[in-house]
Design an enzyme around this catalytic site. Sequence first.
Site, short mmCIF file in Angstrom:
data_model
loop_
_atom_site.label_atom_id
_atom_site.label_comp_id
_atom_site.label_asym_id
_atom_site.label_seq_id
_atom_site.Cartn_x
_atom_site.Cartn_y
_atom_site.Cartn_z
N THR A 87 -21.38 -35.35 84.45
CA THR A 87 -21.74 -36.50 83.63
C THR A 87 -21.86 -36.06 82.18
O THR A 87 -21.47 -34.93 81.82
CB THR A 87 -23.00 -37.21 84.20
OG1 THR A 87 -23.21 -38.42 83.48
CG2 THR A 87 -24.26 -36.35 84.13
N LYS A 91 -17.75 -34.30 80.48
CA LYS A 91 -16.55 -34.79 81.18
C LYS A 91 -15.25 -34.37 80.48
O LYS A 91 -14.27 -34.03 81.13
CB LYS A 91 -16.59 -36.32 81.29
CG LYS A 91 -17.62 -36.83 82.29
CD LYS A 91 -17.49 -38.33 82.45
CE LYS A 91 -18.53 -38.88 83.39
NZ LYS A 91 -18.35 -40.31 83.68
N ASP A 127 -13.91 -42.27 88.36
CA ASP A 127 -14.43 -43.48 87.71
C ASP A 127 -13.33 -44.56 87.68
O ASP A 127 -13.61 -45.74 87.94
CB ASP A 127 -14.85 -43.19 86.26
CG ASP A 127 -16.18 -42.46 86.18
OD1 ASP A 127 -17.02 -42.66 87.08
OD2 ASP A 127 -16.39 -41.71 85.21
N GLY A 152 -14.76 -52.63 74.72
CA GLY A 152 -15.40 -51.31 74.62
C GLY A 152 -14.41 -50.21 74.98
O GLY A 152 -14.76 -49.22 75.62
N ALA A 153 -13.16 -50.43 74.57
CA ALA A 153 -12.10 -49.47 74.94
C ALA A 153 -12.16 -48.19 74.11
O ALA A 153 -11.24 -47.38 74.19
CB ALA A 153 -10.73 -50.15 74.80
N GLY A 154 -13.23 -47.99 73.37
CA GLY A 154 -13.37 -46.77 72.56
C GLY A 154 -14.15 -45.68 73.26
O GLY A 154 -14.10 -44.52 72.86
N GLY A 155 -14.87 -46.02 74.31
CA GLY A 155 -15.71 -45.03 75.00
C GLY A 155 -15.03 -44.48 76.24
O GLY A 155 -13.91 -44.89 76.59
N ASN A 177 -12.12 -53.19 70.72
CA ASN A 177 -13.18 -52.23 70.37
C ASN A 177 -13.70 -52.48 68.97
O ASN A 177 -12.96 -52.93 68.09
CB ASN A 177 -12.66 -50.79 70.47
CG ASN A 177 -13.79 -49.81 70.69
OD1 ASN A 177 -14.66 -50.05 71.54
ND2 ASN A 177 -13.83 -48.73 69.92
N VAL A 180 -11.66 -50.36 65.90
CA VAL A 180 -10.38 -50.77 66.50
C VAL A 180 -9.38 -49.62 66.57
O VAL A 180 -8.51 -49.60 67.45
CB VAL A 180 -9.80 -52.00 65.75
CG1 VAL A 180 -9.32 -51.63 64.36
CG2 VAL A 180 -8.69 -52.65 66.55
N GLY A 277 -22.07 -53.19 87.54
CA GLY A 277 -21.37 -51.92 87.69
C GLY A 277 -21.80 -51.06 88.87
O GLY A 277 -21.30 -49.94 89.03
P1 NAP Z 1 -19.67 -44.52 75.16
O1 NAP Z 1 -18.65 -43.44 75.33
O2 NAP Z 1 -20.86 -44.30 74.32
O3 NAP Z 1 -18.87 -45.83 74.61
C1 NAP Z 1 -19.55 -47.00 74.23
C2 NAP Z 1 -18.56 -48.11 73.89
O4 NAP Z 1 -19.32 -49.27 73.57
C3 NAP Z 1 -17.67 -47.82 72.68
O5 NAP Z 1 -16.44 -48.47 72.87
C4 NAP Z 1 -18.47 -48.47 71.55
O6 NAP Z 1 -17.65 -48.88 70.45
C5 NAP Z 1 -19.02 -49.69 72.24
N1 NAP Z 1 -20.27 -50.15 71.65
C6 NAP Z 1 -21.49 -49.55 71.72
N2 NAP Z 1 -22.42 -50.29 71.06
C7 NAP Z 1 -21.77 -51.37 70.56
C8 NAP Z 1 -22.18 -52.48 69.78
N3 NAP Z 1 -23.46 -52.65 69.41
N4 NAP Z 1 -21.26 -53.40 69.46
C9 NAP Z 1 -19.97 -53.25 69.86
N5 NAP Z 1 -19.49 -52.21 70.59
C10 NAP Z 1 -20.41 -51.29 70.93
O7 NAP Z 1 -20.23 -44.98 76.57
P2 NAP Z 1 -19.49 -44.91 77.99
O8 NAP Z 1 -19.83 -43.62 78.63
O9 NAP Z 1 -18.07 -45.28 77.82
O10 NAP Z 1 -20.30 -46.03 78.80
C11 NAP Z 1 -20.19 -47.40 78.45
C12 NAP Z 1 -20.97 -48.26 79.43
O11 NAP Z 1 -20.41 -48.15 80.73
C13 NAP Z 1 -22.45 -47.83 79.57
O12 NAP Z 1 -23.22 -48.99 79.71
C14 NAP Z 1 -22.46 -47.03 80.86
O13 NAP Z 1 -23.71 -47.06 81.50
C15 NAP Z 1 -21.42 -47.80 81.67
N6 NAP Z 1 -20.81 -46.98 82.72
C16 NAP Z 1 -20.94 -47.42 83.99
C17 NAP Z 1 -20.36 -46.71 85.01
C18 NAP Z 1 -20.50 -47.21 86.42
O14 NAP Z 1 -20.27 -46.45 87.36
N7 NAP Z 1 -20.84 -48.47 86.60
C19 NAP Z 1 -19.65 -45.52 84.75
C20 NAP Z 1 -19.53 -45.09 83.42
C21 NAP Z 1 -20.13 -45.84 82.41
P3 NAP Z 1 -17.26 -47.85 69.27
O15 NAP Z 1 -16.09 -47.07 69.78
O16 NAP Z 1 -16.90 -48.73 68.12
O17 NAP Z 1 -18.47 -47.01 69.02
#
Ligand code: NAP
Length: 309
Positions: A87, A91, A127, A152-155, A177, A180, A277
């Site tokens: 985690t 990763k 995932d 949220g295609a940036g994370g 995102n 963008v 999720g």
């Molecule tokens: P991350 O790498 O931190 O990415 C976060 C994403 O959200 C980025 O695209 C970011 O945009 C966007 N974002 C964050 N705050 C924002 C705001 N206030 N307004 C607009 N966009 C915003 O996080 P991650 O690891 O990808 O996880 C994302 C979510 O998925 C979390 O809630 C996590 O708990 C969930 N998740 C769930 C599972 C599951 O098994 N269900 C697995 C993995 C993750 P920017 O690029 O512009 O910063």
Amino acid sequence: MSLEAKSVFTLADLQNWAEVTSGSLRRPRLAVIGDPVAHSRSPQMHNPALIAAGIDCEYVRLHLRSEELEAGIEAMKAAHFIGFNVTIPHKAAMCEIVDELSETAQRVGAVNTVAIREGKLFGHNTDAPGLHRAIHEAFGVDLHDLRVLVVGAGGGAGRAAAVECAMSSCRRLVLANRTVEKATLLAEGLLPLLSDQDDGQTRIRAIRWDADSLSQELGEIDLIINATSIGMKADDPDVLPPGSLRADHLVYDMVYAPPQTRLMSAAEECGARAANGLGMLLWQGALAFEYWFSWEAPVEAMREGLERE
Ligand code: NAP
């Protein structure tokens, strides 16, 4: 004795594993590694699965910092670990460490599951296919047949969702995102998977996460996946512009804490179906179990473990 009472182990513990775990009933040979890792729900899901399958193994949390990864992996090999989950924040780094990388992990740029066989590390990303299974289970549809918006295609999670949709050859893929440029770069990389050779049309595009751009796209979308971290806190902004959802939309929110997010409530208020999720968490775990043991995972035991939590 179960090791769950000590909720997080360290590198120092791992290097003295036989002694530290001498009182345990089942041999601890699976773990989730991360920094931090105390929040991980994986033990609650995997330990009931291991017991249900009659496997002499316990799954624990291991706190490893980036500079401890190499030593941690050597210690896990020495302690005859079967594998581990990965985690935040390891990763991406794990892609460079493993001996073999699956196609999905390579495309996502992230490993969340490692199987150790004869001292070699095999890196997978569960995932992405876990999300696929969760969507199928929640809505009875396949990504291949859908027009999908990933917000949220940036994370890392958004990247996994986008790769899975593209590898499933979905009908249309829109990546939104806040920053963008990240979505644009991802769309460029996935373009070969979503270009029609006959007429040269592309089925993927990137947009900025703003009300106008989202509203323009939502008319041609079946499934919305929230892969942002928005929804975990009460004062978070709206993921989508208010009033933009329709009854025939499907909404998959990767957030599972809280279990009913504002986005899900907004979907249900207009008659749309929505899921959180937890299913993705479950199915990524089930697929990891299958990589470790080459057996079908006892999914219901895993689900009960998560729900009990
Ligand atoms: P991350 O790498 O931190 O990415 C976060 C994403 O959200 C980025 O695209 C970011 O945009 C966007 N974002 C964050 N705050 C924002 C705001 N206030 N307004 C607009 N966009 C915003 O996080 P991650 O690891 O990808 O996880 C994302 C979510 O998925 C979390 O809630 C996590 O708990 C969930 N998740 C769930 C599972 C599951 O098994 N269900 C697995 C993995 C993750 P920017 O690029 O512009 O910063």
